[in-house]
Design a protein around this motif. Sequence first.
Motif, PDB file in Angstrom:
ATOM      1  N   GLU A   1      15.448   5.736   3.278  1.00 33.10           N
ATOM      2  CA  GLU A   1      14.570   6.742   3.075  1.00 33.10           C
ATOM      3  C   GLU A   1      15.552   7.509   2.313  1.00 33.10           C
ATOM      4  OE1 GLU A   1      12.378   8.585   6.506  1.00 33.10           O
ATOM      5  OE2 GLU A   1      10.992   7.451   5.273  1.00 33.10           O
TER       6      GLU A   1
ATOM      7  N   LEU B   1       3.847  -0.251  11.735  1.00 30.69           N
ATOM      8  CA  LEU B   1       2.959   1.292  12.079  1.00 30.69           C
ATOM      9  C   LEU B   1       1.846   1.541  10.885  1.00 30.69           C
ATOM     10  CD1 LEU B   1       6.600   1.930  10.542  1.00 30.69           C
ATOM     11  CD2 LEU B   1       5.532   3.225  12.473  1.00 30.69           C
ATOM     12  N   PRO B   2       1.510   2.382  10.835  1.00 26.55           N
ATOM     13  CA  PRO B   2      -0.125   3.110  10.125  1.00 26.55           C
ATOM     14  C   PRO B   2       0.537   2.697   8.450  1.00 26.55           C
ATOM     15  CG  PRO B   2       0.644   4.752  11.484  1.00 26.55           C
ATOM     16  CD  PRO B   2       1.702   3.530  11.866  1.00 26.55           C
ATOM     17  N   TRP B   3      -0.221   3.139   7.632  1.00 23.15           N
ATOM     18  CA  TRP B   3      -0.107   3.537   6.249  1.00 23.15           C
ATOM     19  C   TRP B   3       0.993   2.436   5.710  1.00 23.15           C
ATOM     20  CZ3 TRP B   3       3.550   5.473   2.586  1.00 23.15           C
ATOM     21  CH2 TRP B   3       3.359   6.066   1.477  1.00 23.15           C
ATOM     22  N   PHE B   4       1.432   2.149   6.578  1.00 27.37           N
ATOM     23  CA  PHE B   4       2.421   0.460   5.612  1.00 27.37           C
ATOM     24  C   PHE B   4       1.521   0.034   5.524  1.00 27.37           C
ATOM     25  CE2 PHE B   4       7.381   1.546   6.976  1.00 27.37           C
ATOM     26  CZ  PHE B   4       7.674   2.502   6.508  1.00 27.37           C
TER      27      PHE B   4
ATOM     28  N   PRO C   1       9.304  10.604   9.876  1.00 25.57           N
ATOM     29  CA  PRO C   1       8.802   9.392   8.960  1.00 25.57           C
ATOM     30  C   PRO C   1       7.535   9.328   7.125  1.00 25.57           C
ATOM     31  CG  PRO C   1       8.560   8.378  11.313  1.00 25.57           C
ATOM     32  CD  PRO C   1       9.186   9.740  11.145  1.00 25.57           C
ATOM     33  N   THR C   2       7.897   8.705   6.783  1.00 31.35           N
ATOM     34  CA  THR C   2       6.424   8.912   5.693  1.00 31.35           C
ATOM     35  C   THR C   2       5.414   8.087   6.164  1.00 31.35           C
ATOM     36  OG1 THR C   2       8.205   8.578   4.124  1.00 31.35           O
ATOM     37  CG2 THR C   2       6.200   7.012   4.015  1.00 31.35           C
ATOM     38  N   PRO C   3       5.843   6.754   7.040  1.00 31.78           N
ATOM     39  CA  PRO C   3       4.343   6.929   7.524  1.00 31.78           C
ATOM     40  C   PRO C   3       3.022   7.340   8.445  1.00 31.78           C
ATOM     41  CG  PRO C   3       6.525   5.053   8.080  1.00 31.78           C
ATOM     42  CD  PRO C   3       6.461   6.179   7.239  1.00 31.78           C
ATOM     43  N   LEU C   4       4.043   7.694   9.266  1.00 32.65           N
ATOM     44  CA  LEU C   4       3.584   8.869  10.091  1.00 32.65           C
ATOM     45  C   LEU C   4       3.132  10.457   9.155  1.00 32.65           C
ATOM     46  CD1 LEU C   4       5.838   8.196  13.302  1.00 32.65           C
ATOM     47  CD2 LEU C   4       3.211   7.299  12.614  1.00 32.65           C
ATOM     48  N   ARG C   5       3.319  10.586   8.183  1.00 33.57           N
ATOM     49  CA  ARG C   5       2.775  11.665   7.289  1.00 33.57           C
ATOM     50  C   ARG C   5       2.013  12.418   6.766  1.00 33.57           C
ATOM     51  NH1 ARG C   5       8.522  11.868   3.766  1.00 33.57           N
ATOM     52  NH2 ARG C   5       9.655  11.545   5.210  1.00 33.57           N
TER      53      ARG C   5
ATOM     54  N   MET D   1      16.543   1.795   8.128  1.00 35.16           N
ATOM     55  CA  MET D   1      15.396   2.378   7.612  1.00 35.16           C
ATOM     56  C   MET D   1      15.549   4.334   7.135  1.00 35.16           C
ATOM     57  SD  MET D   1      11.757   2.667   8.107  1.00 35.16           S
ATOM     58  CE  MET D   1      11.341   4.291   7.431  1.00 35.16           C
TER      59      MET D   1
ATOM     60  N   VAL E   1       8.909   6.551  -2.721  1.00 36.96           N
ATOM     61  CA  VAL E   1       8.447   6.051  -0.994  1.00 36.96           C
ATOM     62  C   VAL E   1       8.560   5.621  -1.163  1.00 36.96           C
ATOM     63  CG1 VAL E   1       7.530   8.988  -0.910  1.00 36.96           C
ATOM     64  CG2 VAL E   1       6.210   6.947  -1.879  1.00 36.96           C
ATOM     65  N   ILE E   2       9.132   5.012   0.340  1.00 41.02           N
ATOM     66  CA  ILE E   2       8.325   3.695   0.624  1.00 41.02           C
ATOM     67  C   ILE E   2       7.811   3.268   1.255  1.00 41.02           C
ATOM     68  CG2 ILE E   2       9.223   1.722   3.382  1.00 41.02           C
ATOM     69  CD1 ILE E   2      11.417   3.405   3.639  1.00 41.02           C
TER      70      ILE E   2
END
Lengths: 146, 115
Positions: free
Chosen positions: A69, A102-105, B7-11, A65, A78-79
């Motif tokens: 990144e 994970l959120p957002w992904f 990390p990106t997904p938590l921003r 990971m 961005v990933i």
Amino acid sequence: MLHTHKEILDQIRTHAETHYPEEGAGFILGRASTDDRYVERILPIQNQFEFGDRHHRYLITPQDMIQSELEAEELGLVILGVFHSHPNHPAIPSEFDRERALPWFSYVITSVHQDGAQESRSWRLTDDRRFEEEEIMILPADKEIS
Amino acid sequence: MTIIKIPTPLRPYTDGKQEVYVKGHTVGVAVRDLTDQYTGLRKHLFDDDGGLRPYVNIFLNHDDIRILGGEETPIKDGDLLMIVPSIAGGNAHQATIDPFHISFQAVRNLDSNAS
């Protein structure tokens, strides 16, 4: 909505077929606006789950990971999320997927069988940790992602 | 003050910030200060019992806190904490082992290779 070219989706499907009967996985990289994501490339990652369970499990380590990144930053991307395959199972997140999501992904899941990859579907975790499907929009080949 | 890298997904839960300053003399206190500042993060870092979710790895100056002192690991001003998720999943069958055990082993192996 997840926007990408057919070529990218084909790479994800080929990756799933290549790793069959094990699960294949990796990251999708690109750019994001408020509601839309634009996938520009994939970054395949070796499934680090213990040999013997990889037909129904995948693992990307913290080290992979961190490295991914850095690679994404170097590319100015961005990933956006993760792709993985479900050998002999539908392209629907399992409870195991949800618990570890994970959120957002965006989670792009491809169903793959002996005779090849079938459908690919994208999912995102909601704030109350449920999965909702995200539409995949295939861009025309001559339309650049910007 | 200690910096935590996000990390990106938590921003989206830290107003887009890649780094947040936190207070505390241990890793656990610092991470809870983070979730006090950004409450939306709490449910994604901690489970219903208050423990770190299995995909959440905390690194202190590039070392996994599991090979240090866990959440009780002391920290000092200028230290760098990183939240680094493990990514795992799979289809509907049950796994025979916990994938995060593998993750921990990988960290230990890296550590032993480095020494």
